[in-house]
Motif scaffolding. Structure first.
Motif, PDB file in Angstrom:
ATOM      1  N   SER A  82       3.930   0.311  13.312  1.00  0.00           N
ATOM      2  CA  SER A  82       3.498   1.071  11.917  1.00  0.00           C
ATOM      3  C   SER A  82       4.151   0.258  10.906  1.00  0.00           C
ATOM      4  O   SER A  82       5.156  -0.515  10.939  1.00  0.00           O
ATOM      5  N   LEU A  84       5.349   1.031   6.886  1.00  0.00           N
ATOM      6  CA  LEU A  84       6.067   2.443   6.363  1.00  0.00           C
ATOM      7  C   LEU A  84       6.546   2.007   4.658  1.00  0.00           C
ATOM      8  O   LEU A  84       7.178   0.737   4.677  1.00  0.00           O
ATOM      9  N   GLU A  91       3.443   6.494   5.716  1.00  0.00           N
ATOM     10  CA  GLU A  91       2.579   5.420   6.510  1.00  0.00           C
ATOM     11  C   GLU A  91       1.637   4.743   5.947  1.00  0.00           C
ATOM     12  O   GLU A  91       0.919   5.463   5.141  1.00  0.00           O
ATOM     13  N   LYS A  94      -0.901   2.281  11.049  1.00  0.00           N
ATOM     14  CA  LYS A  94      -0.447   2.438  12.415  1.00  0.00           C
ATOM     15  C   LYS A  94      -1.355   1.715  13.214  1.00  0.00           C
ATOM     16  O   LYS A  94      -2.691   2.008  13.161  1.00  0.00           O
TER      17      LYS A  94
END
Length: 169
Positions: A82, A84, A91, A94
């Motif tokens: 992921s 971030l 997010e 992903k």
């Protein structure tokens, strides 16, 4: 038991934070934030001075972190990778990879490299998580990778590989 403490130089407690689950990884300090990974898969961002939680997100169990240019990259033991946004933990992307990861990712230039227990090294684009390249090493990667002079050094089983860091040659 999930407690994170800050002490001053005289040994007095500044603050403490309860992550709500075991903390087995060393917290990471980035941009005046302390990033704490809980055994429940939650990543907590704490203000370094006060210990106040800024945000928390679920990124998957047993994850490892890397940071570059305002973005956190988390690699979960169970194969999710992921990106971030650092300020709020939102997010950005992903990607699910069919592997098990025990080592931290390497982030450099515009790519991330992850290496898994199935013996594959995968290069991902930092902008969107798309796979740039993948190379099979023929054995599980259990140790940290190193990068020097454009060469990626990775050990798999009893072999040390020196690979072109840009994409696996």
């Amino acid at each position: 038991k999930g407690m994170v403490y800050s002490f001053n130089l005289k040994g007095r407690e500044n603050w403490k934070f309860n992550a709500g689950a075991g903390v087995f990884e060393t917290p990471m300090l980035v941009n005046n934030r302390i990033l704490v990974s809980g055994s429940d898969g939650r990543l907590h961002s704490l203000a370094a001075q006060s210990g106040k939680e800024q945000w928390a997100v679920d990124v998957g169990a047993k994850f490892r972190l890397a940071f570059q240019r305002g973005t956190l990259y988390a690699v979960s033991y169970y194969g999710s990778v992921s990106a971030l946004e650092m300020e709020k933990g939102a997010e950005l992307w992903k990607k699910e990879l069919a592997d098990t990861f025990v080592t931290a990712p390497l982030v450099f230039e515009n790519r991330m490299v992850v290496a898994g227990m199935k013996g594959a090294v995968t290069w991902l684009n930092l902008d969107n998580g798309s796979v740039i390249a993948k190379k099979a090493l023929g054995g599980a990667v259990r140790n940290s990778m190193a990068l020097s002079g454009g060469v990626l050094y990775i050990s798999a089983n009893d072999t040390l590989f020196a690979i072109d860091a840009s994409g696996g040659g």
